[in-house]
Design an enzyme around this catalytic site. Structure first.
Site, PDB file in Angstrom:
ATOM      1  N   GLY A  42       1.924   9.175  -5.227  1.00 54.05           N
ATOM      2  CA  GLY A  42       1.503   8.001  -6.000  1.00 54.05           C
ATOM      3  C   GLY A  42       0.037   7.980  -6.393  1.00 54.05           C
ATOM      4  N   ASP A  43      -0.274   6.932  -7.122  1.00 49.56           N
ATOM      5  CA  ASP A  43      -1.596   6.749  -7.710  1.00 49.56           C
ATOM      6  C   ASP A  43      -2.698   6.608  -6.656  1.00 49.56           C
ATOM      7  OD1 ASP A  43      -3.244   5.966 -10.021  1.00 49.56           O
ATOM      8  OD2 ASP A  43      -3.292   4.008  -9.038  1.00 49.56           O
ATOM      9  N   LYS A  46      -3.441   9.838  -4.709  1.00 43.96           N
ATOM     10  CA  LYS A  46      -4.189  10.837  -5.492  1.00 43.96           C
ATOM     11  C   LYS A  46      -5.626  10.380  -5.712  1.00 43.96           C
ATOM     12  CE  LYS A  46      -0.489  11.398  -8.343  1.00 43.96           C
ATOM     13  NZ  LYS A  46       0.263  11.560  -9.522  1.00 43.96           N
ATOM     14  N   TYR A 207     -12.206  -3.758   0.505  1.00 41.61           N
ATOM     15  CA  TYR A 207     -13.532  -4.331   0.303  1.00 41.61           C
ATOM     16  C   TYR A 207     -14.337  -4.378   1.605  1.00 41.61           C
ATOM     17  CZ  TYR A 207     -13.968  -4.975  -4.569  1.00 41.61           C
ATOM     18  OH  TYR A 207     -14.158  -4.688  -5.899  1.00 41.61           O
ATOM     19  N   LEU A 208     -13.631  -4.454   2.729  1.00 44.57           N
ATOM     20  CA  LEU A 208     -14.355  -4.477   4.005  1.00 44.57           C
ATOM     21  C   LEU A 208     -14.994  -3.127   4.310  1.00 44.57           C
ATOM     22  CD1 LEU A 208     -12.042  -6.613   6.301  1.00 44.57           C
ATOM     23  CD2 LEU A 208     -14.107  -7.283   5.093  1.00 44.57           C
ATOM     24  N   GLY A 209     -14.522  -2.080   3.624  1.00 40.98           N
ATOM     25  CA  GLY A 209     -15.103  -0.753   3.842  1.00 40.98           C
ATOM     26  C   GLY A 209     -16.246  -0.459   2.886  1.00 40.98           C
ATOM     27  N   HIS A 268      -9.837  -9.896  -0.958  1.00 43.08           N
ATOM     28  CA  HIS A 268     -11.179  -9.305  -1.019  1.00 43.08           C
ATOM     29  C   HIS A 268     -12.285 -10.372  -0.955  1.00 43.08           C
ATOM     30  CE1 HIS A 268      -8.924  -5.808  -1.846  1.00 43.08           C
ATOM     31  NE2 HIS A 268      -8.923  -5.827  -3.161  1.00 43.08           N
ATOM     32  N   LYS A 364     -10.098 -10.040 -14.721  1.00 43.08           N
ATOM     33  CA  LYS A 364      -9.873  -8.736 -15.351  1.00 43.08           C
ATOM     34  C   LYS A 364     -10.200  -8.874 -16.833  1.00 43.08           C
ATOM     35  CE  LYS A 364      -7.032  -6.759 -11.996  1.00 43.08           C
ATOM     36  NZ  LYS A 364      -7.232  -5.406 -11.561  1.00 43.08           N
ATOM     37  N   ARG A 403     -25.517  -6.990  -4.448  1.00 41.52           N
ATOM     38  CA  ARG A 403     -24.651  -6.387  -5.467  1.00 41.52           C
ATOM     39  C   ARG A 403     -23.813  -5.309  -4.786  1.00 41.52           C
ATOM     40  NH1 ARG A 403     -28.206  -5.258  -9.984  1.00 41.52           N
ATOM     41  NH2 ARG A 403     -28.492  -3.178  -9.209  1.00 41.52           N
TER      42      ARG A 403
HETATM   43  P1  NDP Z   1       2.854   3.752  -6.739  1.00 44.52           P
HETATM   44  O1  NDP Z   1       3.608   2.808  -7.568  1.00 44.52           O
HETATM   45  O2  NDP Z   1       2.188   4.915  -7.377  1.00 44.52           O
HETATM   46  O3  NDP Z   1       3.866   4.221  -5.605  1.00 44.52           O
HETATM   47  C1  NDP Z   1       3.581   5.220  -4.621  1.00 44.52           C
HETATM   48  C2  NDP Z   1       4.797   6.096  -4.446  1.00 44.52           C
HETATM   49  O4  NDP Z   1       5.865   5.321  -3.926  1.00 44.52           O
HETATM   50  C3  NDP Z   1       5.312   6.669  -5.753  1.00 44.52           C
HETATM   51  O5  NDP Z   1       4.665   7.878  -6.060  1.00 44.52           O
HETATM   52  C4  NDP Z   1       6.779   6.860  -5.485  1.00 44.52           C
HETATM   53  O6  NDP Z   1       6.948   8.111  -4.827  1.00 44.52           O
HETATM   54  C5  NDP Z   1       7.107   5.767  -4.484  1.00 44.52           C
HETATM   55  N1  NDP Z   1       7.753   4.631  -5.145  1.00 44.52           N
HETATM   56  C6  NDP Z   1       7.299   3.919  -6.202  1.00 44.52           C
HETATM   57  N2  NDP Z   1       8.158   2.942  -6.529  1.00 44.52           N
HETATM   58  C7  NDP Z   1       9.175   3.032  -5.661  1.00 44.52           C
HETATM   59  C8  NDP Z   1      10.361   2.296  -5.480  1.00 44.52           C
HETATM   60  N3  NDP Z   1      10.670   1.248  -6.241  1.00 44.52           N
HETATM   61  N4  NDP Z   1      11.191   2.652  -4.472  1.00 44.52           N
HETATM   62  C9  NDP Z   1      10.890   3.675  -3.693  1.00 44.52           C
HETATM   63  N5  NDP Z   1       9.766   4.416  -3.828  1.00 44.52           N
HETATM   64  C10 NDP Z   1       8.925   4.095  -4.779  1.00 44.52           C
HETATM   65  O7  NDP Z   1       1.827   2.905  -5.865  1.00 44.52           O
HETATM   66  P2  NDP Z   1       0.283   3.092  -5.675  1.00 44.52           P
HETATM   67  O8  NDP Z   1       0.013   4.486  -5.221  1.00 44.52           O
HETATM   68  O9  NDP Z   1      -0.422   2.570  -6.849  1.00 44.52           O
HETATM   69  O10 NDP Z   1      -0.006   2.057  -4.499  1.00 44.52           O
HETATM   70  C11 NDP Z   1       0.503   2.232  -3.202  1.00 44.52           C
HETATM   71  C12 NDP Z   1       0.294   0.946  -2.418  1.00 44.52           C
HETATM   72  O11 NDP Z   1      -1.079   0.624  -2.396  1.00 44.52           O
HETATM   73  C13 NDP Z   1       0.982  -0.266  -3.031  1.00 44.52           C
HETATM   74  O12 NDP Z   1       1.362  -1.121  -1.999  1.00 44.52           O
HETATM   75  C14 NDP Z   1      -0.113  -0.926  -3.858  1.00 44.52           C
HETATM   76  O13 NDP Z   1       0.098  -2.293  -4.019  1.00 44.52           O
HETATM   77  C15 NDP Z   1      -1.324  -0.652  -2.976  1.00 44.52           C
HETATM   78  N6  NDP Z   1      -2.577  -0.603  -3.713  1.00 44.52           N
HETATM   79  C16 NDP Z   1      -2.754   0.260  -4.765  1.00 44.52           C
HETATM   80  C17 NDP Z   1      -3.967   0.334  -5.425  1.00 44.52           C
HETATM   81  C18 NDP Z   1      -4.194   1.294  -6.549  1.00 44.52           C
HETATM   82  O14 NDP Z   1      -5.333   1.348  -7.032  1.00 44.52           O
HETATM   83  N7  NDP Z   1      -3.221   2.051  -6.968  1.00 44.52           N
HETATM   84  C19 NDP Z   1      -5.100  -0.534  -5.013  1.00 44.52           C
HETATM   85  C20 NDP Z   1      -4.826  -1.353  -3.866  1.00 44.52           C
HETATM   86  C21 NDP Z   1      -3.595  -1.386  -3.262  1.00 44.52           C
HETATM   87  P3  NDP Z   1       8.307   8.939  -4.884  1.00 44.52           P
HETATM   88  O15 NDP Z   1       9.064   8.515  -6.085  1.00 44.52           O
HETATM   89  O16 NDP Z   1       7.842  10.365  -4.944  1.00 44.52           O
HETATM   90  O17 NDP Z   1       8.978   8.602  -3.608  1.00 44.52           O
HETATM   91  C1  BG6 Z   2      -7.325  -3.717  -5.711  1.00 45.73           C
HETATM   92  C2  BG6 Z   2      -6.665  -4.572  -6.746  1.00 45.73           C
HETATM   93  O1  BG6 Z   2      -7.109  -4.256  -4.443  1.00 45.73           O
HETATM   94  O2  BG6 Z   2      -8.720  -3.682  -5.962  1.00 45.73           O
HETATM   95  C3  BG6 Z   2      -6.968  -4.054  -8.139  1.00 45.73           C
HETATM   96  O3  BG6 Z   2      -5.269  -4.542  -6.529  1.00 45.73           O
HETATM   97  C4  BG6 Z   2      -8.453  -3.909  -8.346  1.00 45.73           C
HETATM   98  O4  BG6 Z   2      -6.431  -4.935  -9.116  1.00 45.73           O
HETATM   99  C5  BG6 Z   2      -9.060  -3.114  -7.212  1.00 45.73           C
HETATM  100  O5  BG6 Z   2      -8.649  -3.217  -9.576  1.00 45.73           O
HETATM  101  C6  BG6 Z   2     -10.566  -3.093  -7.316  1.00 45.73           C
HETATM  102  O6  BG6 Z   2     -11.096  -2.235  -6.370  1.00 45.73           O
HETATM  103  P1  BG6 Z   2     -12.507  -1.538  -6.615  1.00 45.73           P
HETATM  104  O7  BG6 Z   2     -12.793  -0.857  -5.323  1.00 45.73           O
HETATM  105  O8  BG6 Z   2     -12.314  -0.584  -7.750  1.00 45.73           O
HETATM  106  O9  BG6 Z   2     -13.455  -2.618  -6.957  1.00 45.73           O
END
Ligand code: NDP
Ligand code: BG6
Length: 513
Positions: A42-43, A46, A207-209, A268, A364, A403
């Site tokens: 996931g995002d 990475k 944010y705590l980090g 946050h 946003k 800041r």
């Molecule tokens: P993703 O949507 O990219 O999901 C992570 C992985 O979970 C995917 O690569 C996929 O892997 C699996 N996945 C996605 N959707 C489903 C589904 N419906 N059912 C089963 N598996 C699924 O999430 P993020 O990486 O963006 O975020 C991960 C967590 O972190 C979330 O809880 C998000 O709210 C939180 N978060 C994310 C932030 C960000 O910047 N991205 C910031 C703060 C918090 P595969 O298909 O290979 O199993």
């Molecule tokens: C995440 C929120 O917790 O924090 C996102 O879900 C937001 O919407 C992000 O963009 C902001 O984090 P940072 O560290 O880029 O300020």
């Protein structure tokens, strides 16, 4: 717990700690740490988790025997995972250095296992692989749940049944959202506690980090000049501001179910507020700090709907470029009322903060990207210079700005005399500008938090009662907004946000910084 400092020394003072240090050294070769990133495709994994792990490795902060596993449903070989991860690693610690060799060494420690999140069998296969790598040593296992919240519990259940450590510790980092109101958050906590003890759960609020959020307590408690001023007696208002200059592009599906209050304010900004406003903790121990934060959160006055302004960004064309409206996102319903902006006035009903407005603003698609804490001090009583020279009141007011990002800085606005023969006042900044003061790049929040989780340091993670208190504060007003279908004030993409937020501030005699 023993702290291994970054330079590799142990911080040891007492005889008991010396004994622990000896044990630590003896066990050094016998224990291993495995970090399993669940949702590795996931995002977040990475963008943040793998790069943070590499930075820790680069800085020699990871234990001698460590292994990283990626786990997700996507089919990938170890080589493919390494290839994916390598694209996000940078030598950010020192851009001049070629860290290619370190990267190769790091990538050799990364492996992948493909499996379902609800399959104990797949997690048992992972367990077998982990054991191979652990080679009979004491095994410490950290699971990072980087997956959508609807599959948290399945993954925790399967990991705890099939792949928790049998002779070391098992810890689980959980990413937000921790529910979407008091009820769902309590249900999530209850479900997690079926499989884990509270001290195994590391709820992350990144944010705590952040360096400057950590520095807040240092600033307050290690400088004589600030703490005596830290109360209603000298502080007129406190502003906590989060703004991003981009919309929810790509995350609309998630965002529409949460909105900006749940995404940023309830966690946050409120966490920063709690650290800012808490009483002096008994010590720097996690429990002492978290006890004080909970007290502040529980002293907060219920939020009134009239003290909340919500907004949603609309399309805007500037310089020939058209920026989308929030509802242009295909994953967002056309009639969505989800706020992408919110401002709120909060109050803490205790002796220190009685009557001081804490103004929170998060949005946003605004005109800039920043996160700041602004502390506006009261007017100087009987100020000679106001009386005699007629400077306006605002000029005479000190303001402390922390800041958090970007371009980290702490500066204090003071009034001074313009040099020369006349008597004119000016406003200047006493400025601690991090880039000028420190040459080393500031670590990403995820580095600090991952290191703390590995070391068992819970200070920067959210305890369940903190979470309950945070939801108790926001749930009623969120329900009211949703039940009354309050229509957000629409603001153009890239603007300063809804005008309503200025009226809200003006109600409390405040001007946003
Ligand atoms: P993703 O949507 O990219 O999901 C992570 C992985 O979970 C995917 O690569 C996929 O892997 C699996 N996945 C996605 N959707 C489903 C589904 N419906 N059912 C089963 N598996 C699924 O999430 P993020 O990486 O963006 O975020 C991960 C967590 O972190 C979330 O809880 C998000 O709210 C939180 N978060 C994310 C932030 C960000 O910047 N991205 C910031 C703060 C918090 P595969 O298909 O290979 O199993
Ligand atoms: C995440 C929120 O917790 O924090 C996102 O879900 C937001 O919407 C992000 O963009 C902001 O984090 P940072 O560290 O880029 O300020």
């Amino acid at each position: 717990p023993l702290k291994k400092l970054k330079d590799g020394l142990l911080s040891v003072t007492s005889p008991e700690e010396l004994k622990d240090a000896a044990d630590f050294d003896i066990n050094k070769d016998k224990s291993t740490v495995t970090i399993t990133v669940v949702g590795a495709s996931g995002d977040l994994a990475k963008k943040k988790i793998f790069p943070a792990l590499f930075a820790l490795y680069y800085e020699d902060c990871l234990p001698e025997h460590f292994t990283i596993f990626g786990y997700a449903r996507s089919k990938m070989t170890d080589a493919e995972l390494r290839n994916m991860v390598s694209r996000t690693l940078t030598c950010r610690i020192d851009k001049r250095e070629n860290c290619g060799e370190k990267m190769d060494q790091f990538l050799k420690r990364c492996f992948y296992h493909s499996g379902q999140y609800d399959s104990p069998d797949n997690f048992a296969e992972l367990d077998m692989k982990l054991r191979e790598h652990e080679g009979g040593r004491v095994s410490n296992r950290l699971f990072y749940l980087s997956i959508p919240p609807n599959i948290f519990i399945d993954a925790v259940r399967c990991a705890s049944l099939s792949s928790s450590s049998t002779n070391g510790w098992t810890r689980v980092i959980v990413e937000k959202p921790f529910g979407r109101d008091s009820e769902s958050s309590a249900a999530l906590t209850k479900a997690l506690k079926q499989y884990l003890e509270e001290d195994q759960i590391f709820r992350i609020d990144h944010y705590l980090g952040k360096e400057l959020v950590e520095n807040l307590s240092v600033l307050r408690f290690s400088n004589l000049i600030f703490e005596p001023l830290w109360s209603r007696q000298y502080i007129r208002n406190v502003q906590l501001i989060f703004s991003e200059d981009f919309g929810t592009e790509g995350r609309g599906g998630y965002f529409d179910n949460y909105g900006i209050i749940r995404d940023i304010m309830q966690n946050h900004l409120l966490q920063i507020l709690a650290l800012f406003a808490m009483e002096t903790p008994v010590s720097l121990d996690a429990e002492d700090i978290r006890n004080e934060k909970v007290k502040v959160l529980r002293s907060m006055r219920p939020i009134q709907l009239e003290n909340v302004v919500i907004g949603q960004y609309k399309s805007h064309t500037k310089g020939g470029v058209t920026y989308p409206a929030y509802t242009d996102d295909k994953t967002v319903p056309n009639d969505s009322l989800t706020p992408t902006f919110a401002a709120a006035a909060l109050f803490i009903d205790n002796a220190r903060w009685d009557g001081v407005p804490f103004l929170l603003k998060a949005g946003k698609a605004l005109h800039n990207k920043r996160a700041e804490i602004r502390v506006q001090f009261r007017h100087v009583p009987g100020n000679l210079y106001n009386r005699n020279i007629g400077t306006d009141l605002d000029r005479a007011t000190n303001e402390l700005v922390i800041r958090v990002q970007p371009d980290e800085a702490i500066y204090l606005k003071i009034n001074n005399k313009v040099p020369g023969l006349g008597m004119r006042l000016d406003r200047s900044n006493l400025n601690l500008h991090y880039a000028a003061r420190y040459s080393k790049e500031i670590p990403d929040a995820y580095e600090r938090l991952l290191l703390d989780a590995i070391e068992g340091e819970r200070r920067l993670f959210i305890r369940s009662d903190e979470l309950d208190a945070a939801w108790a504060l926001f749930t009623p007003v969120l329900k009211e907004l949703e039940e009354k279908k309050v229509i957000p004030e629409y603001y153009p993409y890239g603007s300063r946000g809804p005008v309503g937020s200025h009226y809200l501030a003006a109600k409390y005699n405040v001007r946003w910084g």
